[in-house]
Write an enzyme that holds these catalytic residues in place. Structure first.
Site, PDB file in Angstrom:
ATOM      1  N   GLU A   1      21.332  41.094 -36.362  1.00 14.99           N
ATOM      2  CA  GLU A   1      19.837  41.231 -35.693  1.00 14.99           C
ATOM      3  C   GLU A   1      18.956  40.118 -35.096  1.00 14.99           C
ATOM      4  O   GLU A   1      18.017  39.486 -36.191  1.00 14.99           O
ATOM      5  CB  GLU A   1      19.267  41.837 -36.789  1.00 14.99           C
ATOM      6  CG  GLU A   1      19.284  43.391 -37.296  1.00 14.99           C
ATOM      7  CD  GLU A   1      18.551  44.229 -38.119  1.00 14.99           C
ATOM      8  OE1 GLU A   1      18.366  43.754 -38.782  1.00 14.99           O
ATOM      9  OE2 GLU A   1      19.787  45.690 -38.277  1.00 14.99           O
TER      10      GLU A   1
ATOM     11  N   GLU B   1      25.875  49.315 -38.891  1.00 14.32           N
ATOM     12  CA  GLU B   1      24.902  50.027 -39.822  1.00 14.32           C
ATOM     13  C   GLU B   1      24.447  50.839 -39.201  1.00 14.32           C
ATOM     14  O   GLU B   1      23.511  50.600 -37.822  1.00 14.32           O
ATOM     15  CB  GLU B   1      23.913  48.685 -39.985  1.00 14.32           C
ATOM     16  CG  GLU B   1      23.686  47.701 -40.660  1.00 14.32           C
ATOM     17  CD  GLU B   1      23.028  46.191 -41.246  1.00 14.32           C
ATOM     18  OE1 GLU B   1      21.958  47.101 -41.656  1.00 14.32           O
ATOM     19  OE2 GLU B   1      23.381  44.989 -41.198  1.00 14.32           O
TER      20      GLU B   1
HETATM   21  C1  BG6 Z   1      18.764  45.763 -41.429  1.00 13.93           C
HETATM   22  C2  BG6 Z   1      19.823  44.267 -42.194  1.00 13.93           C
HETATM   23  O1  BG6 Z   1      17.869  45.286 -40.690  1.00 13.93           O
HETATM   24  O2  BG6 Z   1      18.154  47.045 -42.357  1.00 13.93           O
HETATM   25  C3  BG6 Z   1      19.949  44.861 -43.523  1.00 13.93           C
HETATM   26  O3  BG6 Z   1      20.680  44.301 -41.238  1.00 13.93           O
HETATM   27  C4  BG6 Z   1      19.239  45.756 -44.409  1.00 13.93           C
HETATM   28  O4  BG6 Z   1      20.171  43.491 -44.745  1.00 13.93           O
HETATM   29  C5  BG6 Z   1      18.417  47.347 -43.638  1.00 13.93           C
HETATM   30  O5  BG6 Z   1      19.195  45.395 -45.822  1.00 13.93           O
HETATM   31  C6  BG6 Z   1      17.767  47.420 -44.222  1.00 13.93           C
HETATM   32  O6  BG6 Z   1      16.128  46.868 -44.298  1.00 13.93           O
HETATM   33  P1  BG6 Z   1      14.682  46.773 -45.036  1.00 13.93           P
HETATM   34  O7  BG6 Z   1      14.142  46.207 -44.643  1.00 13.93           O
HETATM   35  O8  BG6 Z   1      14.505  48.220 -45.442  1.00 13.93           O
HETATM   36  O9  BG6 Z   1      15.809  46.398 -45.998  1.00 13.93           O
END
Ligand code: BG6
Length: 497
Positions: free
Chosen positions: A214, A403
């Protein structure tokens, strides 16, 4: 979590609009013209749905180093910008840090068994740069890659294919101190050296590498909004320069990984693209969503896959445009083997517009639903449009969903079980859209669910839980939630369960 009234993702969304000077108001005006086309296109709904995913579709789970490993002072690891950030009072919602996190540095064998119990065949993890080069550059720490050697061996011994991400935001603090992190090209060069070193050591067993997780979030939230590490709020020109350096780092790493890795390894980015969904699936709106996708990802996927910044991006940036050379663009657009997409939510619903830039962004009503994290809007169709746009716009032949998943409250019931039917609802609806994509021939090869287990969720600390396994962070006990059974069933059937 709200920061001065804005959630983190809202910030990114607003940043994306303003990057092109687009107002949401134009959306209503152009909406009126679309209803005729919408009714003409009702036939789209009749698209057939295949029974399952293509054979050989790769099901996996994902985590990252800083969020799970702990052991921040072991075996010569240096400090990262996230160690620094997490220890600044007020930066993490629950005042926690990831010094221990899931203790996966020690418990990785148990974690591999959690994957195996799901029937997962792939695991996406990240390598901690400060373990390998504690100072960011220079002499590698002799013990720096030993942990990943052990992890990779354990995965392979259990029939799980390793997919390694080179950078999931844990920049060595030394590089922040010396160069201002990604504010300098030096960090892009250092990243390539590190990535080449890792590929040289692991590519006898790891065959698939992601460069940067990202780029967009690390730039916008790390250097723009100051929410993620290193917590900076730069002016527009500096921010555009950071964005350019990050893209450059990606391209340099692609080359270094190929130069130092074994023949046949594959490499690509893992991007959280600005996902643009046609508000109503008419040909005009679909085209508008494609234009919007290209423009709103101009500093990331577009430049990586086209080797140039779009005219609109440069025109809007004006005097704040990044400084770059033609050679930089050639490096940034070094050919990749696949594109990884982190898909959580639609960033925009798009309608066609006659005026430049040819699209308008429908405003989100306050009633638009979201999951436990306030930024996580429920828009399963993002899972269809993200890979479809990437395949169509840039002729990408191999895509991974790197993801996808959701936070949920996950309170154990009286019997101790977590009945996370909200997560199951979310996953089922997104996977249904992914199946729509693969059944239409969109070349998605695999899916990594975020996350294998609850972990340190950056500035939310441990307050937000994304795991298939619940983690008791006092005892490190991992317990499957109901969604783990759901995912196991999906994997076993190779179809939405
Ligand atoms: C993604 C990231 O953007 O979102 C992850 O790559 C992250 O590392 C996931 O855990 C959830 O985001 P957040 O900000 O709720 O922890």
């Amino acid at each position: 979590m709200l920061f001065n009234g804005f959630s983190r993702r809202h910030f990114a969304r607003i940043a994306a609009w303003s990057a092109l000077g687009i107002s949401t108001n134009s959306a209503e005006a152009s909406q009126a013209g679309t209803s005729k086309e919408a009714s003409r296109e009702n036939g789209l709904a009749a698209r057939g749905r295949a029974a399952g995913f293509p054979s050989g579709f790769l099901w996996g789970t994902a985590t990252s180093a800083y969020q799970t490993e702990g052991a921040v002072n072991e075996d010569g690891r240096g400090p990262s910008i996230w160690d620094r950030q997490a220890h600044i009072p007020g930066k993490i919602a629950d005042r926690s840090n990831a010094d221990v996190a899931n203790d996966s540095y020690h418990l990785y064998k148990d974690d591999v068994q959690l994957m195996k119990a799901l029937g997962a065949k792939a695991y996406r993890f990240s390598i901690a740069w400060p373990r390998v080069f504690p100072e960011g550059t220079g002499t590698p720490n002799p013990k720096g890659l030993d942990f990943y050697d052990r992890l990779v061996d354990e995965l392979l011994a259990n029939g799980i294919e390793p997919f390694a991400t080179m950078y999931h935001w844990d920049l060595p603090q030394a590089l922040q101190d010396r160069f201002g992190g990604w504010m300098s090209r030096e960090t892009a060069t250092a990243f390539a050296e590190y990535a080449g070193h890792v590929a040289g050591r692991l590519s006898d067993r790891v065959k698939q590498f992601f460069t940067i997780n990202e780029c967009s979030r690390l730039v916008d939230l790390g250097y723009g909004a100051g929410v993620d590490a290193p917590g900076l709020t730069l002016a527009q020109q500096e921010l555009n320069q950071v964005r350019h350096h990050v893209a450059l780092g990606h391209g340099l790493a692609v080359r270094a990984i190929r130069a130092h890795g074994r023949a046949g390894i594959k490499v690509g980015p893992a991007e959280n693209m600005v996902i643009c969904v046609p508000a109503v699936e008419t040909p005009a709106n679909i085209r508008a969503a494609e234009i919007a996708t290209r423009e709103l990802n101009a500093g990331y996927l577009t430049v990586m896959l086209e080797g140039k910044y779009t005219d609109a991006f440069l025109a809007y940036a004006g005097k704040d445009a990044p400084k770059y050379t033609a050679e930089d663009l050639a490096v940034i657009s070094s050919p990749v083997d696949f594109v990884g997409l982190n898909v959580y939510m639609p960033y925009h619903y798009v309608v066609a517009a006659d005026d430049a830039p040819g699209f308008a962004l429908a405003p989100f009503p306050a009633s638009f639903p979201h999951m436990e994290s306030d930024w996580l809007r429920i828009g399963p169709e993002a899972m269809y449009w993200a890979p479809r746009h990437v395949a169509k716009l840039w002729d990408v032949k191999s895509i991974y969903i790197t993801e996808n998943g959701t936070s949920a409250i996950d309170r154990p019931a009286a019997d101790g079980q977590v009945y996370d039917v909200d997560r199951i609802m979310f996953l089922r609806s997104y996977l249904t859209q992914l199946q729509r994509a693969t059944s239409e021939g969109v070349p998605v090869l695999g899916y990594f669910l975020w996350s294998l287990m609850d972990n340190f969720e950056w500035s939310d600390g441990y307050e937000k839980r994304f795991g298939l396994y619940r983690v008791d962070f006092r005892t490190q006990r991992r317990t499957p939630k109901l969604s783990a059974s759901f995912y196991r069933e999906v994997i076993a059937r190779n179809a939405v369960a």
